[in-house]
Design an enzyme around this catalytic site. Structure first.
Site, PDB file in Angstrom:
ATOM      1  CE1 TYR A 163      15.101  -7.479 -15.006  1.00  0.00           C
ATOM      2  CE2 TYR A 163      14.764  -5.394 -13.854  1.00  0.00           C
ATOM      3  CZ  TYR A 163      15.333  -6.657 -13.915  1.00  0.00           C
ATOM      4  OH  TYR A 163      16.122  -7.094 -12.885  1.00  0.00           O
ATOM      5  CG  MET A 215      14.778  -2.669  -5.939  1.00  0.00           C
ATOM      6  SD  MET A 215      15.164  -4.216  -5.095  1.00  0.00           S
ATOM      7  CE  MET A 215      13.734  -5.210  -5.514  1.00  0.00           C
ATOM      8  CE  LYS A 261      -0.878  14.157   7.204  1.00  0.00           C
ATOM      9  NZ  LYS A 261      -2.299  13.806   7.072  1.00  0.00           N
ATOM     10  NE  ARG A 289      -9.128  11.404   6.687  1.00  0.00           N
ATOM     11  CZ  ARG A 289      -8.090  12.125   6.238  1.00  0.00           C
ATOM     12  NH1 ARG A 289      -7.379  11.680   5.213  1.00  0.00           N
ATOM     13  NH2 ARG A 289      -7.783  13.281   6.776  1.00  0.00           N
TER      14      ARG A 289
END
Length: 345
Positions: A242, A291, A33, A128
């Site tokens: 940063y 990022m 999956k 679940r």
């Protein structure tokens, strides 16, 4: 090339499947999956099918359709989410087997696809997915009359061998299924490691195939190299990244590598939480992960290579996960779409 290079060792993946299979006397399927835990379900599935896996599990019917296109006819593909509204055509056209989770799903399946194979997922305590014991008692006779191909459940605490939840769920699953002449499945990777009482007729390893815990003997499957874009020298008192989150305490050489949280390398890993490697030599990540970029202290290297490894035999997905306060599953499934991928087999 400024994109990171993700190398996926399909031979290691197959070896992990075979080693897990050797722990049991039952059938060993494979969970692929989330696009094969982020590594491409088609490639993963074909490698495992070639090695002998005959049944696969996915989360949703759409994933099953994509996997069937890759595998072709033959191998079984089961869908954990069952038969959702609108799934009938996918289930039929791609020969998918839903694991029915509720009375509503059961009625939908019998009405729209009479005679189509199905399994039933039972809730043994995880709360679940799956039918609760009372619901199963009410519909079991009807369901069994339609010849389900599998009865399954899922363990909540299998990665903690001493947790009493494992024994409780095993007892509940047996109460719900003992005496029925239908294949049963309870164990994923963690359950397989709990021993033969949990194996039943079919096991469904997932994370252990891909090199993750709790399968401590797993071979690493993924290797991630981050290209070095720039190297600079800093004086004591200068900062990197940063927020001035890291400040040099000595003359330091800093390499900037191409990857970041947009590639699944979580911001929480930064400023000393992890290392990258030049061969076997560790170099600490310093400053915040941004990022697209990560800064690394390479002061100890005589020569800075073209790329530094963040996933290798020294630092696994679980090491990164610990630094980020998460689990190896999340690290794998978040592997960035920007990576240049190479498959070894």
């Amino acid at each position: 090339m400024s994109t990171a290079r993700l190398t996926i060792n399909l031979d290691a993946l197959v070896t992990n499947w075979r080693n897990l299979d050797a722990l049991t006397n039952c059938e060993t399927a494979a969970v692929v999956k989330a696009n094969g835990y982020g590594l491409d379900a088609g490639r993963v599935g074909k490698a495992l099918a070639k090695a002998g896996a005959r049944n696969f599990f996915v989360a949703a019917a759409e994933e099953g359709g994509a996997l069937r296109r890759a595998l072709g006819p033959g191998p079984g593909i089961s869908v954990f989410s069952g038969h959702m509204e609108g799934d009938a055509k996918l289930l039929k056209d791609f020969q998918l087997t839903p694991m029915l989770n509720s009375l509503d799903q059961m009625l939908r399946h019998f009405e729209t696809l009479p005679g189509h194979p199905f399994g039933v997922q039972l809730d043994s305590g995880m709360n679940r997915l799956g039918m609760e014991p009372g619901e199963w008692a009410a519909v079991a006779e009807i369901a069994l009359g339609q010849n389900p191909v599998l009865l399954m459940s899922h363990l909540a605490c299998a990665d903690e061998p001493g947790h009493d939840m494992n024994v409780r769920q095993l007892h509940t699953f047996r109460e719900l299924t003992d005496g029925l002449d239908i294949p049963r499945s309870l164990a994923a990777t963690g359950g397989m490691l709990l021993g033969s009482d949990y194996h039943f007729d079919l096991c469904r390893p997932g994370i252990g195939l891909y090199g993750g815990l709790p399968f401590k003997d797993a071979l690493p499957v993924v290797h991630l190299d981050l290209p070095v874009i720039q190297v600079r020298d800093l004086e004591p008192g200068e900062s990197a990244g940063y927020g001035n989150a890291w400040v040099a305490k000595r003359p330091s050489r800093i390499a900037t590598v191409a990857a970041g949280y947009a590639d699944g390398l979580h911001r929480a890993m930064g400023n000393g939480g992890i290392q990258v490697y030049a061969g076997d030599t560790p170099c600490p990540v310093v400053g915040r992960i941004s990022m697209d970029l990560i800064t690394v202290d390479v002061t100890g290297l005589a020569e800075v290579p073209e790329a530094l490894a963040i996933l290798n035999e020294h630092q696994t997905v679980d090491t990164l996960a610990d630094a980020a306060g998460t689990i190896g599953y999340e690290i794998l499934t978040a592997t960035g779409h920007r990576y240049a991928r190479t498959y070894q087999e």
